[in-house]
Design an enzyme around this catalytic site. Structure first.
Site, PDB file in Angstrom:
ATOM      1  N   ARG A 176      -1.021  -3.807   8.322  1.00 24.21           N
ATOM      2  CA  ARG A 176      -1.371  -5.083   7.641  1.00 24.21           C
ATOM      3  C   ARG A 176      -0.638  -5.039   6.253  1.00 24.21           C
ATOM      4  O   ARG A 176      -1.217  -4.047   5.577  1.00 24.21           O
ATOM      5  CB  ARG A 176      -2.792  -5.210   7.924  1.00 24.21           C
ATOM      6  N   GLY A 195      -2.707 -22.791   5.123  1.00 25.65           N
ATOM      7  CA  GLY A 195      -3.008 -23.684   6.433  1.00 25.65           C
ATOM      8  C   GLY A 195      -1.718 -24.693   6.371  1.00 25.65           C
ATOM      9  O   GLY A 195      -1.668 -25.513   7.541  1.00 25.65           O
ATOM     10  N   ASN A 199       0.793  -5.225  -3.742  1.00 32.14           N
ATOM     11  CA  ASN A 199       0.852  -6.455  -4.737  1.00 32.14           C
ATOM     12  C   ASN A 199       0.303  -5.772  -6.140  1.00 32.14           C
ATOM     13  O   ASN A 199       0.872  -6.098  -7.097  1.00 32.14           O
ATOM     14  CB  ASN A 199      -0.068  -7.655  -4.464  1.00 32.14           C
ATOM     15  N   GLU A 224      -0.302 -10.721   5.269  1.00 36.46           N
ATOM     16  CA  GLU A 224      -1.219 -11.937   5.009  1.00 36.46           C
ATOM     17  C   GLU A 224      -0.683 -12.834   4.219  1.00 36.46           C
ATOM     18  O   GLU A 224      -0.314 -12.764   3.051  1.00 36.46           O
ATOM     19  CB  GLU A 224      -2.281 -11.244   4.027  1.00 36.46           C
ATOM     20  N   TRP A 228      -8.588  -1.264  -3.984  1.00 39.15           N
ATOM     21  CA  TRP A 228      -8.647  -1.132  -5.241  1.00 39.15           C
ATOM     22  C   TRP A 228      -7.845   0.362  -5.603  1.00 39.15           C
ATOM     23  O   TRP A 228      -8.403   1.031  -6.020  1.00 39.15           O
ATOM     24  CB  TRP A 228      -9.929  -1.108  -6.123  1.00 39.15           C
ATOM     25  N   LYS A 230       1.929 -12.946   0.398  1.00 32.96           N
ATOM     26  CA  LYS A 230       2.262 -13.902  -0.261  1.00 32.96           C
ATOM     27  C   LYS A 230       2.389 -13.974  -1.657  1.00 32.96           C
ATOM     28  O   LYS A 230       3.021 -14.792  -2.663  1.00 32.96           O
ATOM     29  CB  LYS A 230       1.186 -15.321  -0.004  1.00 32.96           C
ATOM     30  N   HIS A 231       1.665 -13.072  -2.227  1.00 26.43           N
ATOM     31  CA  HIS A 231       1.620 -12.440  -3.766  1.00 26.43           C
ATOM     32  C   HIS A 231       2.644 -11.845  -4.323  1.00 26.43           C
ATOM     33  O   HIS A 231       2.501 -11.238  -5.500  1.00 26.43           O
ATOM     34  CB  HIS A 231       0.403 -12.147  -4.151  1.00 26.43           C
ATOM     35  N   ARG A 251     -19.508  -8.552   5.493  1.00 24.95           N
ATOM     36  CA  ARG A 251     -19.137  -7.237   5.682  1.00 24.95           C
ATOM     37  C   ARG A 251     -20.291  -6.373   6.118  1.00 24.95           C
ATOM     38  O   ARG A 251     -20.502  -5.369   5.694  1.00 24.95           O
ATOM     39  CB  ARG A 251     -18.112  -6.771   4.535  1.00 24.95           C
ATOM     40  N   ASP A 264      -0.265  -6.252 -11.598  1.00 21.77           N
ATOM     41  CA  ASP A 264       0.440  -6.735 -10.624  1.00 21.77           C
ATOM     42  C   ASP A 264       2.021  -6.096 -10.703  1.00 21.77           C
ATOM     43  O   ASP A 264       2.496  -5.922 -11.744  1.00 21.77           O
ATOM     44  CB  ASP A 264       0.810  -8.242 -10.917  1.00 21.77           C
ATOM     45  N   ASP A 289      -1.545  -6.336   2.820  1.00 22.41           N
ATOM     46  CA  ASP A 289      -2.508  -7.360   1.973  1.00 22.41           C
ATOM     47  C   ASP A 289      -1.913  -8.156   0.843  1.00 22.41           C
ATOM     48  O   ASP A 289      -0.739  -7.773   0.471  1.00 22.41           O
ATOM     49  CB  ASP A 289      -3.451  -6.233   1.366  1.00 22.41           C
TER      50      ASP A 289
END
Ligand SMILES: *[C@@H]1O[C@H](CO)[C@@H](O)[C@H](O)[C@H]1NC(C)=O
Ligand SMILES: *[C@@H]1O[C@H](CO)[C@@H](O)[C@H](O)[C@H]1NC(C)=O
Ligand SMILES: *[C@@H]1O[C@H](CO)[C@@H](O)[C@H](O)[C@H]1NC(C)=O
Ligand SMILES: *[C@@H]1O[C@H](CO)[C@@H](O)[C@H](O)[C@H]1NC(C)=O
Ligand SMILES: *[C@@H]1O[C@H](CO)[C@@H](O)[C@H](O)[C@H]1NC(C)=O
Ligand SMILES: *[C@@H]1O[C@H](CO)[C@@H](O)[C@H](O)[C@H]1NC(C)=O
Ligand SMILES: *[C@@H]1O[C@H](CO)[C@@H](O)[C@H](O)[C@H]1NC(C)=O
Ligand SMILES: *[C@@H]1O[C@H](CO)[C@@H](O)[C@H](O)[C@H]1NC(C)=O
Ligand SMILES: *[C@@H]1O[C@H](CO)[C@@H](O)[C@H](O)[C@H]1NC(C)=O
Ligand SMILES: *[C@@H]1O[C@H](CO)[C@@H](O)[C@H](O)[C@H]1NC(C)=O
Ligand SMILES: *[C@@H]1O[C@H](CO)[C@@H](O)[C@H](O)[C@H]1NC(C)=O
Ligand SMILES: *[C@@H]1O[C@H](CO)[C@@H](O)[C@H](O)[C@H]1NC(C)=O
Length: 537
Positions: free
Chosen positions: A226, A256, A140, A252, A102, A231-232, A366, A197, A228
């Site tokens: 990495r 699938g 993102n 990321e 965040w 895809k967005h 976690r 966004d 995060d």
């Protein structure tokens, strides 16, 4: 226009000069994923309960530095950590920002995790151990707590550096997970915290991110990222961002579906991704499914992605229920861990997997690692150590010998049926022959004859430290029992691994299990294997 942007990005990536680790160098690494808040406390104490998993449990970068022996002791050669930048401080209905996702200020560090000097110390300490430093980044969105009135009333002036509404997409909820415009331009999960966004199509946003990531990578000597929620964001944003970072990145891409996953690599958007294609099949193959399905998706990934060796091979992460949540059988967990380390791709192990943690959906997955006492005797800790060491050794030996490298030599399936996936990986002379089994610890005793060596090779099985001689067809007779995986190397390479100080000769039949299992039990299972072989043929 998009094509031109992509071309420029790929071209600049190729021309970019950087001392940073290349994709090829990353392929030889093995990554341990740390959620900083949950790994180690600055004072090294292991008593804080951390049972309110939505809140801070107060792990830190210094705590991590002090526990690097634990990670390196398992043979890992890279560490991935939670995002490092400043996050919102609100205690919201969806918890604290203990995870680091965040962010509200890209140019300040997350003081819960430590200071600038402490982050630098972590980077230095990793490098002095010849380990790579991989940092999770969010591109993102920026975050702000809100009171669940819609559209979220964001005070953009509080966000750094994207301090104006012009840097963001107009508010809408992500509702259509099959519609890329919707899941790339709308806002994710608007509840308690608004994930404003970012307008990643916009030149200014691209440039500001470029400046930021160049600074971050260079200031902290980061070797890889990495990304995060890759895809967005806008597809064309990704290669430019990676090129500006100048380092390897695992983005990321949570799907699938081969046709949705592989283009990220083949279109040059990302060098690598955590391998979600195989992830889902690993879970199902070990939970009453067939190992054939895992072998099939592996072949499909090879056909459709152009470089599966640059994918992160994982079975747990901070977003998914842990493997043991589905089934806590130790033998299954040992096989799954073995598969991801022996597979093509960069092994990617999530903290706590080695302690056989079993938490379910986020945040139950976690759990604090200090609660394990960093037990290096744990069975899966030892499994990771054995297999990472074998893999690292083959990587070193093939580099010295100047043969095809261990990682570039694609794993070949030798025998696949409902219950087994047996493979050989590595060039001849430096191969690891393994069998992964999904029968669980209730699996019975039987033998499997599997190839992959040369006639008469002296070999050693790394979990049992037993030696045997390959047949005149290069097969070894594996004494399968209690659903345990098998991993064989040439005895001539054993010394270089430092594994198995003492070895014993495997009994010719089935490793001494015949007597206990009883003759009828054995022939029953031989029958199963023969039947399985017949199905395959
Ligand atoms: C973490 O620190 C906060 C603030 O000092 C404290 O309230 C909380 O109890 C701590 N959590 C744990 C698990 O120690
Ligand atoms: C979040 O915290 C900030 C800083 O303390 C505060 O100004 C703001 O009102 C809080 N937001 C919510 C929704 O509580
Ligand atoms: C997504 O799925 C919904 C419902 O199945 C369908 O109506 C919609 O057209 C799909 N959208 C896209 C972009 O395929
Ligand atoms: C996809 O989502 C966008 C943004 O929400 C919307 O404008 C568009 O109509 C959707 N497309 C389809 C085919 O549903
Ligand atoms: C957006 O989604 C949230 C839940 O995430 C829901 O409560 C809210 O009503 C939605 N708002 C709009 C404008 O769709
Ligand atoms: C990197 O360091 C430079 C020089 O101190 C500073 O100006 C810049 O803001 C830093 N960038 C980041 C992302 O920390
Ligand atoms: C995969 O494709 C991308 C984009 O064309 C290219 O940059 C990369 O070098 C390719 N990798 C391999 C191993 O062919
Ligand atoms: C560490 O793990 C081993 C193997 O599971 C177990 O026997 C031992 O009791 C554990 N030690 C501690 C201190 O929990
Ligand atoms: C592999 O080589 C590297 C670099 O020389 C060395 O640091 C590492 O210890 C070696 N690993 C093994 C398992 O031999
Ligand atoms: C040798 O192993 C292969 C699998 O690698 C198997 O198909 C073959 O039947 C084995 N040969 C013998 C003689 O058992
Ligand atoms: C094993 O390695 C050690 C040191 O690297 C060496 O002294 C020894 O001769 C080797 N043993 C064999 C059997 O190769
Ligand atoms: C194996 O030998 C090494 C080096 O002599 C030693 O450090 C290690 O403790 C031994 N391991 C076992 C399990 O005996």
């Amino acid at each position: 226009m998009v094509a031109a942007t992509l071309f420029l990005a790929v071209a600049s990536a190729l021309l970019g000069v950087s001392n940073a680790a290349t994709t090829d160098e990353w392929k030889s690494r093995s990554i341990y994923q740390v959620v900083v808040d949950r790994f180690a406390k600055t004072d090294g104490s292991t008593t804080a309960t951390c049972d309110e998993l939505y809140l801070f449990c107060n792990g830190s970068w210094t705590g991590l530095v002090n526990q690097l022996d634990y990670i390196q002791g398992m043979g890992f050669t890279a560490v991935q950590i939670s995002p490092v930048v400043h996050n919102i401080e609100n205690d919201t209905i969806v918890g604290d920002a203990y995870h680091g996702y965040w962010q509200d200020d890209l140019y300040a560090l997350n003081e819960h995790f430590g200071t600038k000097d402490e982050l630098l110390k972590l980077s230095d300490e990793l490098h002095s151990r010849d380990m790579y430093f991989l940092v999770d980044v969010v591109v993102n969105n920026m975050a702000q707590a809100f009171d669940n009135t819609y559209p979220p009333p964001i005070d953009y002036a509080l966000i750094e550096p994207f301090d104006n509404q012009e840097y963001y997409h107009t508010y809408c909820n992500v509702t259509e997970w099959n519609n890329s415009t919707n899941y790339q331009d709308c806002w994710l999960y608007p509840l308690g915290v608004a994930l404003a966004d970012l307008y990643t199509e916009k030149e200014t946003v691209i440039d500001m991110f470029g400046t930021w990531i160049k600074g971050l990578v260079s200031n902290y000597s980061i070797d890889g990222l990495r990304i995060d929620a890759a895809k967005h964001v806008d597809n064309a944003f990704l290669p430019t961002f990676v090129s500006n970072a100048g380092v390897f990145a695992l983005g990321e891409v949570l799907t699938g579906v081969v046709e949705n996953f592989c283009p990220y690599q083949t279109d040059g958007l990302l060098p690598g991704m955590p391998n979600y294609l195989e992830y889902y099949k690993i879970i199902s193959s070990f939970n009453d499914g067939s190992m054939d399905d895992l072998n099939t998706i592996r072949n499909q990934a090879r056909d459709s992605c152009n470089d599966t060796a640059a994918l992160g091979s994982f079975v747990e992460n901070h977003d998914m229920p842990r493997f043991a949540y589905y089934n806590d059988d130790m033998a299954l967990a040992k096989n799954a861990l073995s598969y991801i380390i022996l597979n093509d791709g960069i092994p990617l192990v999530y903290q706590g997997q080695e302690q056989h943690y079993s938490g379910g959906d986020t945040p139950l997955n976690r759990e604090a690692i200090w609660l394990s006492g960093y037990n290096t005797s744990a069975e899966l800790y030892q499994t990771a150590k054995t297999l990472n060491t074998a893999r690292n050794t083959m990587i070193n030996l093939t580099a010295t010998a100047g043969t095809t490298s261990y990682v570039a030599s694609q794993a070949q399936s030798l025998h696949v049926d409902t219950n087994h996936l047996c493979q050989v990986k590595g060039p001849s002379g430096y191969q690891i022959v393994s069998c992964i089994v999904n029968l669980s610890s209730t699996g019975s005793s039987y033998t499997l004859s599997i190839g992959g060596f040369e006639a008469g090779d002296e070999v050693v099985e790394l979990f049992s430290c037993t030696t045997s001689t390959a047949s005149n067809t290069g097969n070894v007779t594996m004494a399968m029992d209690k659903g345990q995986p098998k991993a064989y190397i040439l005895q001539s390479n054993l010394n270089a691994t430092g594994l198995c100080n003492t070895t014993t000769e495997a009994s010719a039949s089935s490793g001494g299990n015949l007597a206990r299992g009883g003759a009828s039990g054995v022939s029953l299972f031989l029958g199963v294997v023969v039947a399985a072989l017949m199905v395959v043929m």
